[in-house]
Design a protein around this motif. Structure first.
Motif, mmCIF file in Angstrom:
data_model
loop_
_atom_site.group_PDB
_atom_site.id
_atom_site.type_symbol
_atom_site.label_atom_id
_atom_site.label_comp_id
_atom_site.label_asym_id
_atom_site.label_seq_id
_atom_site.Cartn_x
_atom_site.Cartn_y
_atom_site.Cartn_z
ATOM 1 N N ASP A 91 0.845 -1.197 0.000
ATOM 2 C CA ASP A 91 0.000 0.000 0.000
ATOM 3 C C ASP A 91 0.883 1.251 0.000
ATOM 4 O OD1 ASP A 91 -3.178 0.643 1.405
ATOM 5 O OD2 ASP A 91 -1.719 2.183 0.800
ATOM 6 N N VAL A 134 0.561 3.789 2.941
ATOM 7 C CA VAL A 134 1.182 3.266 4.166
ATOM 8 C C VAL A 134 2.695 3.421 4.083
ATOM 9 C CG1 VAL A 134 1.581 1.201 5.528
ATOM 10 C CG2 VAL A 134 -0.707 1.683 4.648
ATOM 11 N N ARG A 159 0.452 -9.577 4.909
ATOM 12 C CA ARG A 159 -0.379 -10.071 3.813
ATOM 13 C C ARG A 159 -0.202 -9.215 2.567
ATOM 14 N NH1 ARG A 159 -6.264 -12.477 4.236
ATOM 15 N NH2 ARG A 159 -4.973 -14.075 5.167
ATOM 16 N N PRO A 164 -0.084 -9.542 -1.957
ATOM 17 C CA PRO A 164 -0.307 -10.462 -3.077
ATOM 18 C C PRO A 164 1.015 -11.130 -3.459
ATOM 19 C CG PRO A 164 -0.549 -8.181 -3.788
ATOM 20 C CD PRO A 164 -0.308 -8.147 -2.328
ATOM 21 N N HIS A 189 -4.378 -7.937 10.289
ATOM 22 C CA HIS A 189 -5.218 -8.834 11.085
ATOM 23 C C HIS A 189 -4.484 -9.174 12.365
ATOM 24 C CE1 HIS A 189 -7.469 -10.085 7.393
ATOM 25 N NE2 HIS A 189 -6.364 -9.576 6.886
ATOM 26 N N HIS A 214 -2.124 -17.241 14.649
ATOM 27 C CA HIS A 214 -1.361 -18.340 14.045
ATOM 28 C C HIS A 214 -0.150 -17.822 13.287
ATOM 29 C CE1 HIS A 214 -4.196 -21.581 14.781
ATOM 30 N NE2 HIS A 214 -5.083 -20.613 14.760
ATOM 31 N N ARG A 272 3.864 -18.461 13.973
ATOM 32 C CA ARG A 272 4.782 -18.968 12.953
ATOM 33 C C ARG A 272 5.901 -17.974 12.691
ATOM 34 N NH1 ARG A 272 2.158 -20.819 7.552
ATOM 35 N NH2 ARG A 272 4.309 -21.221 6.983
ATOM 36 N N LYS A 305 -1.482 -3.264 12.563
ATOM 37 C CA LYS A 305 -1.805 -1.956 11.980
ATOM 38 C C LYS A 305 -3.084 -1.450 12.612
ATOM 39 C CE LYS A 305 0.171 -2.486 7.382
ATOM 40 N NZ LYS A 305 -0.140 -2.634 5.965
ATOM 41 N N PRO A 306 -3.320 -0.170 12.750
ATOM 42 C CA PRO A 306 -2.312 0.873 12.500
ATOM 43 C C PRO A 306 -1.201 0.810 13.544
ATOM 44 C CG PRO A 306 -4.382 1.799 13.310
ATOM 45 C CD PRO A 306 -4.604 0.349 13.177
ATOM 46 N N VAL A 307 0.020 1.031 13.094
ATOM 47 C CA VAL A 307 1.166 0.854 13.978
ATOM 48 C C VAL A 307 1.334 2.087 14.854
ATOM 49 C CG1 VAL A 307 3.587 0.239 14.018
ATOM 50 C CG2 VAL A 307 2.200 -0.349 12.055
ATOM 51 N N SER A 358 -13.470 -8.821 8.352
ATOM 52 C CA SER A 358 -12.018 -8.679 8.389
ATOM 53 C C SER A 358 -11.534 -8.052 7.092
ATOM 54 C CB SER A 358 -11.359 -10.030 8.689
ATOM 55 O OG SER A 358 -11.073 -10.712 7.524
ATOM 56 N N HIS A 380 -9.424 -4.794 7.090
ATOM 57 C CA HIS A 380 -8.137 -4.705 6.408
ATOM 58 C C HIS A 380 -8.097 -3.486 5.505
ATOM 59 C CE1 HIS A 380 -4.387 -6.192 4.759
ATOM 60 N NE2 HIS A 380 -4.859 -5.885 3.550
ATOM 61 N N THR A 384 -7.848 -0.471 7.591
ATOM 62 C CA THR A 384 -6.608 -0.379 8.354
ATOM 63 C C THR A 384 -5.510 0.333 7.582
ATOM 64 O OG1 THR A 384 -7.144 -2.376 9.546
ATOM 65 C CG2 THR A 384 -4.845 -1.768 9.488
ATOM 66 N N GLN A 385 -5.484 0.045 6.291
ATOM 67 C CA GLN A 385 -4.414 0.646 5.501
ATOM 68 C C GLN A 385 -4.454 2.180 5.544
ATOM 69 O OE1 GLN A 385 -2.598 -1.985 5.455
ATOM 70 N NE2 GLN A 385 -2.101 -2.059 3.261
ATOM 71 N N THR A 407 -3.628 3.424 8.964
ATOM 72 C CA THR A 407 -2.202 3.361 9.276
ATOM 73 C C THR A 407 -1.482 4.595 8.718
ATOM 74 O OG1 THR A 407 -2.322 0.983 9.094
ATOM 75 C CG2 THR A 407 -0.129 1.951 9.069
ATOM 76 N N PRO A 418 -3.016 -11.706 -9.735
ATOM 77 C CA PRO A 418 -2.455 -11.182 -8.479
ATOM 78 C C PRO A 418 -3.517 -10.703 -7.498
ATOM 79 C CG PRO A 418 -2.030 -9.667 -10.302
ATOM 80 C CD PRO A 418 -2.664 -10.877 -10.901
ATOM 81 N N GLN A 431 -8.274 -18.720 1.926
ATOM 82 C CA GLN A 431 -6.888 -18.498 2.304
ATOM 83 C C GLN A 431 -6.751 -18.362 3.815
ATOM 84 O OE1 GLN A 431 -4.867 -14.865 1.112
ATOM 85 N NE2 GLN A 431 -3.208 -16.161 0.328
ATOM 86 N N SER A 432 -7.625 -17.549 4.415
ATOM 87 C CA SER A 432 -7.404 -17.371 5.846
ATOM 88 C C SER A 432 -7.720 -18.648 6.614
ATOM 89 C CB SER A 432 -8.158 -16.162 6.400
ATOM 90 O OG SER A 432 -9.516 -16.275 6.121
ATOM 91 N N GLU A 461 -4.724 -20.950 6.155
ATOM 92 C CA GLU A 461 -3.566 -20.467 6.911
ATOM 93 C C GLU A 461 -3.682 -20.766 8.398
ATOM 94 O OE1 GLU A 461 -3.003 -16.419 5.772
ATOM 95 O OE2 GLU A 461 -1.908 -16.977 3.957
ATOM 96 N N ARG A 462 -4.910 -20.847 8.883
ATOM 97 C CA ARG A 462 -5.084 -21.192 10.291
ATOM 98 C C ARG A 462 -4.475 -22.550 10.601
ATOM 99 N NH1 ARG A 462 -11.271 -19.960 12.034
ATOM 100 N NH2 ARG A 462 -11.329 -17.820 11.302
ATOM 101 N N GLY A 501 -1.872 -23.768 9.072
ATOM 102 C CA GLY A 501 -0.485 -23.807 8.634
ATOM 103 C C GLY A 501 -0.309 -24.166 7.173
ATOM 104 N N HIS A 531 -1.325 -23.230 2.798
ATOM 105 C CA HIS A 531 -1.537 -22.127 1.867
ATOM 106 C C HIS A 531 -2.196 -22.626 0.592
ATOM 107 C CE1 HIS A 531 2.482 -23.695 0.865
ATOM 108 N NE2 HIS A 531 2.155 -23.396 -0.388
#
Ligand SMILES: Nc1ncnc2c1ncn2[C@@H]1O[C@H](COP(=O)(O)OP(=O)(O)OP(=O)(O)O)[C@@H](O)[C@H]1O
Ligand SMILES: [Mg+2]
Lengths: 204, 539
Positions: free
Chosen positions: A13, A16, A57, A59, A85, A89, A93, A105-107, B314, B318, B321-322, B325, B478, B500-501, B504-505, B507, B509
């Motif tokens: 982004d 950001v 996250r 692409p 998010h 998990h 990892r 975020k936001p940081v 979510s 998301h 959030t961007q 931020t 993409p 995907q999410s 990923e939970r 482990g 993809h």
């Protein structure tokens, strides 16, 4: 302390990227930003060691995958993962793979700066370890033994007795050590001797 | 053609079985009755034949002794002959007449045959010398001829040309054939005939009324044999006409018919009961299966709703959030810049600080929103992905068939076990199959194919969903996993981000790619369930 290492910011982004770069620069931190992980990875060998600020996250490759690729290439520069998010998990990892910190975020400015400083410290110490190891690599076996005993606080006489050589020979070794390690301080000797037992390096 | 219902068919089969049984019983008892009768007739026939043959042989003996007497003198001693003949008639009542004839052609003989002497019992008949002479005309002297044509009913004659050189004399006996059988105990059933050539001399029918007769096509047990005397070519025939009652004894027949009918009815009832029980069992199993599928569907639908809502929230979080931020960091940067520059009025710094506060407040709201929707924690377990894929296929199949889409499940890897929440994992596969189905729907009928297979490779399990659709456009690739990105008119664009999410939970993809032969392929990669996990699950 050497000049502050750079921060490599990877986030898809643009807003950001710009905002975080601006904020970090007000702290006098050098920032280089990338829209995608591949762009960063391609020039990796030419870059100065620094701290990686990675969006989880994205692409194409996710932050976690990129972290794995860095490790695969032997790059252990500190990584701070940033995510939109609160993903437990992924967080677990990330730490397993060696991330220094995990921010959402936001940081927040405070948290970010603290995390960065911790990262810089990690980078610094790993670089020092690498230097120490480079120095130690130049010592002979006997010199290493002598260094070991010095760092345990033994006197010249005790060392001579233990190794079955004359105190003069021990002095010669000490002089060689001082020359090769570039210091006469016993404290420095101890620090270097300890570094020998650790693993580390800064080379990508 | 009317196809009878199943119970009607069964009844028909049972009735047929009964008929066959009764027929078999009848055939068996007829056969044994006929066999028995044959044995009886044969035994009876033999003893009768022996007796009658002996009696017939006596006629030959009489003729021989009379002929010797007749030739003793010339002319023959008629008086003595009469005497001997009278004795014979007395002792052998079946011989009813003895005649001596003179035949023409001999030296000094009359031109017409004549009776020289005749001895007769009260039932004896006069012999016609001309007819007799004609009958024996061609025979050699000494030969005996049986004459049936000229004899009265029930009798025959034996004519012997005397063996004198001229052949002028003949002796003739008249025999009442019926008396050949006299004195012999004859069973009531026996029908007797004695015939020569095709002429019947005596026919004695069975004496007892037999009741309804057996059908004529059945073999008639009989005995038939020529008598022992070569001069008397007589055929003795003994027959046993069969009555229905002989063939099938009514008592046992009725008992058998009734008993077998009872058994068959019982078997029918039993079969019917078993059939009904089976039907009931099947119906119950079917209902249970239906209920299971419905419950499964409901669970998946519920999970879909919950997760789609979560994914939506979510996704929104998301997206927000961007900019948030950017806003926060920029404000904080500006605040620092303002602090460093004395020329900036303090009011600006205050505004910037307020921005920071508001941005943080918005961030808190987003955090709460996320926390709210992610409240359903996954419940992972060791899952066999083959079974899981099979379950999803069972749910999706009806819809896919309606859209003429072929769903292919080639035999996958043996036991690809993964540590996942089965319902959530089903949702993933379901979403991928749905996308694949959407992608192939524009293709012509025969080309709509979706293939789901599993694989175990290098410590990983994979589920691959491949389709024969138009593939994924270069500019879409993409952005596939971006929330709210969709190229469909009614698409939410949440399917793939959700997949995907979820993956990923656990482990894993997801990898999306276009297949070289056309169409898209989505691969879910999951870590293989570890040994201890499996052991845990096995407990
Ligand atoms: N098998 C496929 N072949 C081609 N394109 C696909 C395939 N699967 C997904 N896509 C593309 O990816 C986009 C996003 O898919 P996604 O499942 O996230 O959302 P959607 O299917 O459009 O809507 P929904 O939320 O109802 O699932 C689709 O709109 C489509 O363009
Ligand atoms: Mg979809």
């Amino acid at each position: 302390m050497s000049p502050q290492p750079p921060v490599y910011l990877v986030d898809d982004d643009e807003a950001v990227r710009d905002a975080l770069s601006l904020l970090l620069r007000t702290y006098g931190i050098e920032v280089e930003s990338f829209a995608e992980p591949c762009a960063f990875l391609t020039g990796l060998d030419r870059r100065k060691p620094g701290c990686i600020l990675l969006d989880l996250r994205m692409p194409a490759i996710s932050g976690l995958q990129m972290q794995e690729r860095l490790l695969a290439r032997g790059c252990n520069w500190p990584v701070i993962l940033v995510t939109g998010h609160g993903d437990v998990h992924a967080c677990r990892r990330a730490f397993k793979a060696g991330a220094v910190d995990f921010l959402t975020k936001p940081v927040d400015e405070q948290a970010l700066i603290e995390a960065l400083h911790a990262a810089f410290r990690a980078l610094q110490s790993s670089r020092e370890r690498a230097e120490a190891q480079a120095l130690l690599a130049r010592l002979t076996e006997r010199e290493r033994e002598v260094l070991d005993m010095i760092s345990r606080g033994w006197s010249t006489k005790e060392i001579a007795g233990a190794l079955g050589i004359s105190p003069r020979t021990v002095d010669t070794h000490r002089a060689n050590l001082a020359e090769k390690l570039g210091t006469t301080s016993v404290a420095e000797f101890v620090r270097l001797a300890l570094a020998r037992d650790e693993r580390g390096g800064t080379a990508p | 053609m009317i196809v009878p219902s199943r119970p009607a068919r069964t009844t028909l089969a049972l009735v047929l079985a009964w008929v066959v049984l009764v027929a078999a019983f009848t055939a068996l008892s007829v056969r044994s009755a006929v066999d028995r009768a044959a044995v009886e007739v044969d035994a009876m026939g033999r003893s009768l034949h022996r007796l009658v043959s002996q009696r017939a042989a006596q006629h030959d003996a009489h003729l021989t002794s009379l002929s010797a007497l007749a030739l003793a003198t010339r002319p023959p001693p008629l008086h003595e002959i009469d005497q001997v003949a009278a004795t014979i008639l007395r002792f052998y009542p079946r011989i009813t007449a003895v005649d001596l004839l003179s035949l023409p052609g001999g030296a000094g003989a009359p031109d017409a045959p004549a009776v020289l002497t005749s001895t007769r019992s009260p039932t004896g008949n006069a012999v016609d010398p001309i007819a007799t002479a004609t009958a024996i005309a061609g025979t050699a002297p000494g030969a005996t001829t049986l004459i049936a044509t000229d004899a009265p009913v029930g009798r025959y004659r034996l004519a012997k040309k005397l063996p004198d050189s001229e052949g002028r004399l003949a002796l003739v006996l008249e025999i009442d054939a019926q008396q050949l059988f006299d004195g012999e105990e004859r069973p009531v059933w026996a029908a007797l005939t004695l015939s020569t050539g095709d002429r019947t001399i005596v026919a004695l029918p069975a004496t007892a009324g037999l009741g309804p007769a057996a059908p004529s096509w059945l073999p008639r047990p009989h005995f038939e044999k020529a008598l022992g005397s070569p001069n008397q070519p007589l055929l003795l025939r003994l027959e046993r006409p069969l009555a229905l009652a002989d063939l099938v004894a009514p008592g046992p027949f009725a008992t058998f018919a009734f008993a077998s009918a009872a058994i068959i009815v019982l078997a029918g009832l039993l079969m019917r009961q078993r059939h009904m029980a089976k039907r009931a069992r099947l119906a119950a199993a079917e209902a249970q299966q239906r209920a299971r599928i419905r419950e499964h569907e409901a669970r998946l639908a519920h999970a879909s709703r919950v997760n789609a809502m979560g994914e939506m929230a979510s996704g929104i979080a998301h997206e927000l959030t961007q900019p948030l931020t950017a806003l926060l960091s920029q404000s904080q940067a500006a605040l620092r810049l303002a602090a460093a520059d004395a020329a900036v009025p303090s009011a600006v710094a205050e505004v910037l600080a307020a921005n920071v506060r508001q941005a943080k407040r918005a961030a808190d709201i987003l955090t709460r929103l996320r926390a709210y929707v992610s409240r359903t924690p996954p419940r992972p377990a060791v899952c066999d992905l083959n079974a899981l894929v099979g379950d999803v296929a069972a749910l999706a199949r009806i819809d896919l068939e309606r859209r003429s889409i072929i769903l292919d499940l080639p035999a996958g890897a043996p036991a690809p076990l993964a540590w996942v929440d089965p319902v959530q994992m089903e949702q993933v596969v379901h979403n991928l199959v749905r996308n694949a189905a959407d992608a192939v729907e524009t293709r012509p009928m025969g080309d709509r194919r979706v293939v789901v297979k599993t694989e175990v490779r290098g410590g990983e399990t994979r589920i691959t969903v491949a389709d024969t659709g138009c593939g994924i456009a270069e500019d879409v690739l993409p952005r596939l996993f971006e929330p709210f990105f969709s190229t469909k008119a009614d698409g939410m664009g949440l399917g793939l981000p959700l997949c995907q999410s979820l993956v990923e939970r656990f482990g894993g993809h997801i990898v999306a790619a276009n297949r070289p032969e056309g169409g898209a392929q989505f691969t879910v990669v999951l870590p293989l369930a570890s040994g201890e996990r499996r052991a845990e699950a096995a407990e």
